[in-house]
Design a protein around this motif. Sequence first.
Motif, PDB file in Angstrom:
ATOM      1  N   HIS A  22       0.845  -1.192   0.000  1.00  0.00           N
ATOM      2  CA  HIS A  22       0.000   0.000   0.000  1.00  0.00           C
ATOM      3  C   HIS A  22       0.883   1.245   0.000  1.00  0.00           C
ATOM      4  O   HIS A  22       2.074   1.167   0.237  1.00  0.00           O
ATOM      5  CB  HIS A  22      -0.937   0.022   1.219  1.00  0.00           C
ATOM      6  N   VAL A  23       0.265   2.366  -0.265  1.00  0.00           N
ATOM      7  CA  VAL A  23       0.929   3.652  -0.121  1.00  0.00           C
ATOM      8  C   VAL A  23       0.164   4.423   0.946  1.00  0.00           C
ATOM      9  O   VAL A  23      -1.054   4.290   1.063  1.00  0.00           O
ATOM     10  CB  VAL A  23       0.982   4.419  -1.465  1.00  0.00           C
ATOM     11  N   GLN A  24       0.886   5.165   1.765  1.00  0.00           N
ATOM     12  CA  GLN A  24       0.271   5.946   2.843  1.00  0.00           C
ATOM     13  C   GLN A  24       0.269   7.419   2.446  1.00  0.00           C
ATOM     14  O   GLN A  24       1.298   7.966   2.066  1.00  0.00           O
ATOM     15  CB  GLN A  24       1.080   5.777   4.138  1.00  0.00           C
ATOM     16  N   LEU A  25      -0.895   8.036   2.501  1.00  0.00           N
ATOM     17  CA  LEU A  25      -1.048   9.469   2.312  1.00  0.00           C
ATOM     18  C   LEU A  25      -1.658  10.042   3.583  1.00  0.00           C
ATOM     19  O   LEU A  25      -2.207   9.301   4.397  1.00  0.00           O
ATOM     20  CB  LEU A  25      -1.971   9.768   1.127  1.00  0.00           C
ATOM     21  N   ALA A  26      -1.577  11.347   3.729  1.00  0.00           N
ATOM     22  CA  ALA A  26      -2.127  11.978   4.923  1.00  0.00           C
ATOM     23  C   ALA A  26      -3.399  12.738   4.594  1.00  0.00           C
ATOM     24  O   ALA A  26      -3.627  13.146   3.453  1.00  0.00           O
ATOM     25  CB  ALA A  26      -1.092  12.928   5.530  1.00  0.00           C
ATOM     26  N   LEU A  60      -8.623   6.554   6.748  1.00  0.00           N
ATOM     27  CA  LEU A  60      -9.461   5.848   5.781  1.00  0.00           C
ATOM     28  C   LEU A  60      -8.575   4.938   4.949  1.00  0.00           C
ATOM     29  O   LEU A  60      -7.506   5.365   4.502  1.00  0.00           O
ATOM     30  CB  LEU A  60     -10.155   6.882   4.875  1.00  0.00           C
ATOM     31  N   TRP A  61      -8.986   3.707   4.750  1.00  0.00           N
ATOM     32  CA  TRP A  61      -8.282   2.789   3.865  1.00  0.00           C
ATOM     33  C   TRP A  61      -9.187   2.467   2.688  1.00  0.00           C
ATOM     34  O   TRP A  61     -10.379   2.184   2.868  1.00  0.00           O
ATOM     35  CB  TRP A  61      -7.922   1.498   4.584  1.00  0.00           C
ATOM     36  N   LEU A  71      -5.012   6.294   4.122  1.00  0.00           N
ATOM     37  CA  LEU A  71      -4.991   7.726   4.415  1.00  0.00           C
ATOM     38  C   LEU A  71      -4.986   7.877   5.925  1.00  0.00           C
ATOM     39  O   LEU A  71      -5.930   7.461   6.597  1.00  0.00           O
ATOM     40  CB  LEU A  71      -6.210   8.411   3.795  1.00  0.00           C
ATOM     41  N   GLY A  72      -3.909   8.423   6.457  1.00  0.00           N
ATOM     42  CA  GLY A  72      -3.756   8.565   7.897  1.00  0.00           C
ATOM     43  C   GLY A  72      -4.017   9.987   8.352  1.00  0.00           C
ATOM     44  O   GLY A  72      -3.579  10.946   7.712  1.00  0.00           O
ATOM     45  N   LYS A  78      -0.116  18.744   6.072  1.00  0.00           N
ATOM     46  CA  LYS A  78       0.338  19.593   4.968  1.00  0.00           C
ATOM     47  C   LYS A  78       0.231  18.744   3.705  1.00  0.00           C
ATOM     48  O   LYS A  78       0.788  17.654   3.640  1.00  0.00           O
ATOM     49  CB  LYS A  78       1.779  20.035   5.175  1.00  0.00           C
ATOM     50  N   PRO A  79      -0.508  19.215   2.686  1.00  0.00           N
ATOM     51  CA  PRO A  79      -0.646  18.408   1.471  1.00  0.00           C
ATOM     52  C   PRO A  79       0.695  18.212   0.772  1.00  0.00           C
ATOM     53  O   PRO A  79       1.563  19.084   0.824  1.00  0.00           O
ATOM     54  CB  PRO A  79      -1.610  19.218   0.602  1.00  0.00           C
TER      55      PRO A  79
END
Length: 137
Positions: A22-26, A60-61, A71-72, A78-79
């Motif tokens: 997976h990849v983690q985004l904020a 959200l996953w 999405l953490g 900060k985008p």
Amino acid sequence: MSEVVAYETRPAQTAFGWGLHHVQLALPRGSEDDCRKFYVGVLGLTEVQKPPVLAARGGLWVRADNLEIHLGAEEDFKPQKKAHPGILVGDIEALALRIESFGLAVEWDENLPGMRRFYLWDNNGNRLEFLSPEESN
């Protein structure tokens, strides 16, 4: 120092069997519903129930096919304007049309040889790249 190979060279096969889970985004804390509208509603991904101990942290996953994005929630969000996942797509034209049907604009980029690609920013301003290999003649 190891050899640098041309981009067009096929990836090396190793004993490790590399892959990406997976990849983690904020996302900003409390914005899960807006992210759900974007990732599930616009992109068409499916929400995945987080394990209870992790669900308490928010976020959200989502996933579909061979893609999973986590999405953490972050307090000081900060985008990411430059850093981004490169997401492979089977039908990039259909995806672009779907996104545009929601009133969003994609930014096409012709600078990667052999790939058709565009950028899109999620509802929080994170950069996403979508790619599909160009048809070979």
